[in-house]
Enzyme design. Structure first.
Site, mmCIF file in Angstrom:
data_model
loop_
_atom_site.group_PDB
_atom_site.id
_atom_site.type_symbol
_atom_site.label_atom_id
_atom_site.label_comp_id
_atom_site.label_asym_id
_atom_site.label_seq_id
_atom_site.Cartn_x
_atom_site.Cartn_y
_atom_site.Cartn_z
ATOM 1 N N LYS A 130 -11.214 -4.117 -4.316
ATOM 2 C CA LYS A 130 -10.516 -5.398 -4.249
ATOM 3 C C LYS A 130 -11.505 -6.558 -4.172
ATOM 4 O O LYS A 130 -11.492 -7.427 -5.019
ATOM 5 C CB LYS A 130 -9.551 -5.406 -3.080
ATOM 6 N N ASP A 180 -9.011 -2.076 9.050
ATOM 7 C CA ASP A 180 -8.941 -1.866 7.608
ATOM 8 C C ASP A 180 -9.003 -3.244 6.958
ATOM 9 O O ASP A 180 -8.046 -4.009 7.029
ATOM 10 C CB ASP A 180 -7.632 -1.144 7.258
ATOM 11 N N TRP A 193 0.182 -0.445 4.562
ATOM 12 C CA TRP A 193 -1.051 0.322 4.754
ATOM 13 C C TRP A 193 -1.239 0.702 6.216
ATOM 14 O O TRP A 193 -1.677 1.811 6.528
ATOM 15 C CB TRP A 193 -2.260 -0.441 4.228
HETATM 16 C C1 LIG Z 1 -5.627 -0.931 -1.311
HETATM 17 C C2 LIG Z 1 -5.569 -0.730 0.137
HETATM 18 C C3 LIG Z 1 -5.718 0.548 0.713
HETATM 19 C C4 LIG Z 1 -5.843 1.801 -0.112
HETATM 20 O O1 LIG Z 1 -7.076 1.862 -0.714
HETATM 21 P P1 LIG Z 1 -7.550 3.132 -1.579
HETATM 22 O O2 LIG Z 1 -9.011 2.848 -1.721
HETATM 23 O O3 LIG Z 1 -6.790 3.092 -2.851
HETATM 24 O O4 LIG Z 1 -7.273 4.353 -0.791
HETATM 25 C C5 LIG Z 1 -5.728 0.642 2.080
HETATM 26 N N1 LIG Z 1 -5.595 -0.438 2.864
HETATM 27 C C6 LIG Z 1 -5.434 -1.685 2.344
HETATM 28 C C7 LIG Z 1 -5.294 -2.854 3.262
HETATM 29 C C8 LIG Z 1 -5.425 -1.861 0.965
HETATM 30 O O5 LIG Z 1 -5.265 -3.085 0.458
#
Ligand SMILES: *Cc1c(COP(=O)(O)O)cnc(C)c1O
Length: 364
Positions: free
Chosen positions: A197, A173, A102
């Site tokens: 998540k 993030d 990511w």
């Molecule tokens: C799942 C995830 C993403 C992507 O998320 P979306 O909402 O599907 O765009 C980005 N960064 C991390 C760390 C993730 O676990």
């Protein structure tokens, strides 16, 4: 009805109490005679819930009035470009701490907007098995911001310290470990997370940022209206129709977190889960192997391998038969992954470890 043990990586399990309350309020939310999905986002009932959810989020995180919470859409993936679009302009540069897939994606998007320094923990074979050490992190102080990923969802690694990055604002993030533990908000200027998540269902991206950092953004006249943070800040995330139902689910999830004792209590549960499952790996005499360096092991996404891909396939199949689903590793990494977000309490980890021991006895 039988609920499975849900180790899906995202969308992921939601606490059953949250689902039950949503069910109970489905036809008549808050005495409106409608579900929350049918209410106007301009109604006073909706706005009260919307505002209260922002406050609840800040209170749980320990964020003061200088923090603003935005409810956006487009997933965390849209933040990969929206952050640089707003903060990387006029020749400024940014620094990216890349510790997984990511973070790599975030860096690639940022490069479209300006120069980026990348500090990476990538192995020569392209995999990531640890985060960065502090002594590897030296940031050009002219960086408009430093971007990091707190938990690496695919490779199963997680920062267990918060890096010093100098005077540049830290952007994080936190999609896959937000609110799984307390974090020092003073260190950060901007955090974001896709909700699916640890916070609720998909469709909502939560951004929390300091007002003074948001004010350093590119002039909004130069950006598409919907992609300027200023638009959402000035309109309290009600410039257009927000993902009302997902925000409502977030509000229930935050209440559930409060009831459980907040982030410190959650961290205890998550550490316990980690001890149980990593304990089963480490006690397996090599039957299960975790590729991640011990000090970087994720408490959210436990990644491990078995002796062969055939054995891994059998593991996935038998786990499913035992009511444990979502354990197949990401298609790019292979192996097994247990995504144990907040909704999975210690009982899930115990059940998983018992299954692992049983599987090993039968196939070891
Ligand atoms: C799942 C995830 C993403 C992507 O998320 P979306 O909402 O599907 O765009 C980005 N960064 C991390 C760390 C993730 O676990």
């Amino acid at each position: 009805m039988k609920r499975v043990i849900n180790f899906n990586a995202g969308p992921a399990g939601i606490p059953v109490e949250v689902l039950e309350q949503a069910r109970d309020e489905m036809l008549d939310w808050n005495n409106t005679g409608m579900s929350v999905m049918e209410v106007s986002h301009r109604s006073k009932e909706y706005e009260a819930m919307h505002d209260e959810t922002q406050e609840r989020f800040k209170a749980l995180a320990g964020m003061g009035p200088e923090w603003k919470v935005l409810f956006l859409t487009g997933g965390a993936s849209s933040q990969f470009f929206q952050v640089p679009m707003n903060f990387l302009f006029d020749g400024r540069k940014a620094t990216y701490l890349v510790t997984g897939t990511w973070g790599k994606k975030a860096l690639e998007e940022a490069k479209r907007f300006g120069p980026c320094d990348a500090i990476s923990s990538k192995n020569p074979d392209g995999t990531f098995t640890r985060v960065l050490r502090q002594d590897e992190i030296s940031v050009d102080p002219s960086s408009a911001y430093v971007h990091m990923t707190s938990n690496n969802t695919l490779f199963g690694s997680q920062w267990h310290y918060w890096p010093e990055v100098g005077s540049s604002p830290l952007v994080c993030d936190m999609s896959s470990d937000i609110f799984s533990r307390p974090f020092p908000v003073d260190k950060f200027s901007f955090i974001y997370a896709g909700a699916q998540k640890n916070l609720g269902p998909s469709g909502l991206t939560v951004v929390a940022a300091r007002q003074d950092f948001l004010e350093k953004s590119q002039e909004s006249a130069k950006l598409p209206t919907m992609l300027s943070y200023a638009t959402h800040l000035e309109n309290n995330s009600l410039y257009n129709t927000p993902p009302c139902f997902s925000i409502y689910m977030l509000s229930l999830t935050l209440k559930w977190l409060e009831k459980r004792g907040g982030l410190a209590a959650m961290a205890q549960v998550n550490e316990e889960k980690g001890k149980i499952v990593y304990g089963a790996i480490d006690a397996s005499q090599g039957f299960y192997r975790c590729p991640v360096q011990k000090d970087s092991r994720s408490l959210m996404n436990v990644v491990f391998r078995l002796g062969s891909e055939e054995l891994e396939e059998l593991f996935v199949k038998e786990a499913k038969a035992a009511g444990i689903i979502g354990v197949k590793g990401h298609r790019s990494t292979g192996g097994i992954r247990f995504s144990m977000y907040n909704a999975n309490l210690a009982a899930s980890a115990h059940a998983a470890a018992a299954f692992m021991d049983d599987f090993r006895r039968r196939h070891g």
